[in-house]
Design an enzyme around this catalytic site. Structure first.
Site, short mmCIF file in Angstrom:
data_model
loop_
_atom_site.label_atom_id
_atom_site.label_comp_id
_atom_site.label_asym_id
_atom_site.label_seq_id
_atom_site.Cartn_x
_atom_site.Cartn_y
_atom_site.Cartn_z
N ARG A 1 -45.63 27.70 -16.95
CA ARG A 1 -45.93 26.73 -15.87
C ARG A 1 -44.61 26.33 -15.06
O ARG A 1 -44.31 26.31 -14.12
CB ARG A 1 -46.58 25.37 -16.43
CG ARG A 1 -46.77 24.33 -15.32
CD ARG A 1 -46.80 23.24 -15.73
NE ARG A 1 -45.51 22.32 -15.94
CZ ARG A 1 -45.53 21.29 -16.55
NH1 ARG A 1 -46.40 20.35 -16.63
NH2 ARG A 1 -44.33 20.82 -16.98
N GLY A 2 -43.42 26.24 -15.98
CA GLY A 2 -42.36 25.67 -15.52
C GLY A 2 -42.14 24.18 -15.44
O GLY A 2 -43.13 23.51 -15.70
N ASP A 3 -41.02 23.69 -15.34
CA ASP A 3 -40.74 22.34 -15.30
C ASP A 3 -41.00 21.74 -13.77
O ASP A 3 -40.71 22.40 -12.75
CB ASP A 3 -39.41 21.96 -15.76
CG ASP A 3 -39.20 22.16 -17.10
OD1 ASP A 3 -40.21 21.71 -17.86
OD2 ASP A 3 -38.27 22.80 -17.58
N THR B 1 -34.84 35.06 -17.71
CA THR B 1 -35.53 33.86 -17.17
C THR B 1 -35.80 33.76 -15.59
O THR B 1 -35.09 34.44 -15.10
CB THR B 1 -34.78 32.64 -17.70
OG1 THR B 1 -33.52 32.43 -17.02
CG2 THR B 1 -34.58 32.33 -19.14
N LYS C 1 -54.39 29.42 -22.87
CA LYS C 1 -53.50 30.26 -22.55
C LYS C 1 -53.80 31.66 -23.59
O LYS C 1 -53.98 32.73 -22.81
CB LYS C 1 -52.04 30.20 -22.68
CG LYS C 1 -51.65 28.75 -22.24
CD LYS C 1 -49.99 28.59 -21.81
CE LYS C 1 -49.36 28.02 -23.04
NZ LYS C 1 -48.07 27.51 -23.05
N GLU D 1 -33.15 36.89 -24.86
CA GLU D 1 -33.26 36.31 -23.44
C GLU D 1 -32.20 35.94 -23.06
O GLU D 1 -31.13 35.43 -23.62
CB GLU D 1 -34.07 34.88 -23.93
CG GLU D 1 -34.29 34.08 -22.62
CD GLU D 1 -35.38 32.93 -22.93
OE1 GLU D 1 -36.24 33.02 -23.34
OE2 GLU D 1 -34.94 31.89 -22.45
N ALA E 1 -35.38 27.68 -12.26
CA ALA E 1 -36.00 26.39 -11.96
C ALA E 1 -36.55 26.46 -10.52
O ALA E 1 -35.62 27.02 -9.57
CB ALA E 1 -35.32 25.17 -12.15
#
Ligand SMILES: Cc1cc2nc3c(=O)[nH]c(=O)nc-3n(C[C@H](O)[C@H](O)[C@H](O)COP(=O)(O)OP(=O)(O)OC[C@H]3O[C@@H](n4cnc5c(N)ncnc54)[C@H](O)[C@@H]3O)c2cc1C
Length: 286
Positions: A107-109, A48, A168, A17, A51
Site C-alpha cells: 500500500r505504501g505509507d 524499493t 492479500k 533489498e 515514498a
C-alpha cells in the site's frame, strides 16, 4: 524466475533489498556493494519504490540493472500511493516491457502531513486491491506482500492485521516478506498464526543487520519493531564506537539467522541499506 519458482527450486532462498540512491555518487557506491553481494548469488534482489511514488522510474531502471548487469532476478516494489488504477496499470506495462517478472505489492505509507492513508480519486486503498489489480494484468507477475510479526502500526490488533494479510494472500500473493524484527519468538508466533488461518505460502523473515545504533533506533521507532533490552544495553555501552556496534549487530544477526534457518524458514530477506559489509559477513557465516 518468478517468485513461486524461487521457493520451489531451492530449500533456502536468500534475497537482498536495495533502494534507489539520490545521487550519482550514491549510484556508483551501490553498484560496488551490489557487485560484492551478487557474488553470494542471492535468489533475487529487490528494489524499493520511494515514498509517494518518488522513484517510479528509478525502481524500474535499478531492477533492469539487477537482471542485466548483476544477473539476478529482480523484484520491483510497487505502492498504491498517489496513483490511479490507470497509472498503476501503466507502470505495470512498463515493468512487463522491462522484463520484470516479480512485484512486491504494497500500500505504501501516507504522504507526509496526512494522518490516515487516503487513496487518490480512482486509486486503491489497500495492498490486497493492488494484488488483485496485478493479477488482472497480463504480466503474469510473481507477487510478494508484506507481513508484520509485531503488527502493522495502524492495525488495531494482530488478529485484525492477520485477517488483512489473509486478504492479500487470497487475492493471489505468492510469498510473504516480513517487516524487520529482532526477536525470533515473535516471528515464530506469527508464522503459527498464519498457519492456523490457512496461509500456506512461504513466509520469509526480514532481517536488518544493525550497523549503526542511532540509525536503527530511528527505523525501529518508525515501524514499531520491538528492540530487545539486552541488545539495546550492549549497544548503548558502545554508542561512541561504530566498529563495536557493527560487530555486535553482525553477531546478533548471524545468531538470529541461524536460529531461523534451523526452524525451517524458506529463506531470509535482508534489508541491506545499500551496504554490503554486514550482509557479506552474515552470508559467509551462514
Ligand atoms: C517487505 C516490505 C517491503 C516494503 N517496501 C516498501 C517500499 O518499497 N515502498 C514503500 O513506500 N513502503 C514499503 N514498505 C512499507 C509499507 O508500504 C508500509 O508498511 C505501509 O504502511 C503498509 O503497506 P502494506 O502493503 O502492508 O499495506 P496493507 O496490507 O494495505 O495494510 C495497511 C494497513 O491497513 C490494514 N488493512 C489492510 N487491508 C485492509 C482492508 N481491506 N480493510 C481494512 N484494513 C485493512 C492493515 O491491517 C494495515 O494496518 C515495505 C514493507 C515491507 C514489510
Amino acid at each position: 524466475m518468478r517468485l513461486p519458482d524461487v521457493f520451489t527450486s531451492q530449500p533456502f532462498a536468500i534475497s537482498i533489498e536495495i533502494f534507489p540512491p539520490k545521487t550519482p555518487a550514491g549510484d556508483d557506491a551501490l553498484r560496488r556493494h551490489m557487485r560484492t553481494l551478487a557474488e553470494h548469488k542471492p535468489a533475487f534482489m529487490s528494489c524499493t519504490y520511494g515514498a509517494g511514488g518518488s522513484t517510479r522510474d528509478r525502481t524500474l531502471s535499478w531492477c533492469r540493472e539487477i537482471q542485466e548487469d548483476f544477473d539476478r532476478p529482480a523484484v520491483a516494489h510497487f505502492t498504491c500511493v498517489g496513483s490511479t488504477r490507470e497509472e498503476l496499470n501503466h507502470w505495470l506495462d512498463e515493468a512487463q516491457a522491462a522484463g520484470i517478472r516479480n512485484i512486491m505489492a504494497l500500500r505504501g505509507d501516507s504522504p507526509e502531513g496526512q494522518e490516515n492513508f487516503e487513496a487518490v480519486a480512482g486509486g486503491l486503498s489497500y495492498a490486497n486491491e493492488l494484488v488483485e489489480l496485478i493479477r488482472q494484468h497480463t504480466g503474469n507477475f510473481g507477487i510478494g506482500v508484506a507481513g508484520y510479526p509485531e503488527k502493522h502500526n495502524e492495525a488495531e490488533s494482530l488478529e485484525v492485521d492477520l485477517q488483512n494479510l489473509k486478504r492479500k494472500v487470497d487475492a493471489g500473493a505468492d510469498a510473504v516478506f516480513t517487516q524487520l524484527f529482532f526477536d525470533n519468538t515473535n516471528f515464530f508466533t506469527f508464522r503459527d498464526s498464519c498457519e492456523k488461518l490457512g496461509i500456506s505460502l512461504p513466509i520469509v523473515p526480514g532481517i536488518m543487520p544493525i550497523t549503526d545504533f542511532a540509525r536503527i533506533k530511528r527505523i525501529t521507532a518508525m515501524c514499531g519493531t520491538v528492540f530487545p533490552e539486552d541488545l539495546a544495553t550492549k549497544l548503548e555501552a558502545v554508542q561512541d564506537d561504530k566498529e563495536a556496534q557493527f560487530e555486535i549487530g553482525v553477531d546478533y544477526a548471524i545468531a538470529q539467522c541461524n536460529e531461523l534457518r534451523s526452524n525451517g524458514v524458506p529463506g531470509i530477506h535482508f534489508y541491506a541499506l545499500n551496504k554490503s559489509q554486514a550482509c557479506q559477513k552474515i552470508l559467509s557465516a551462514l
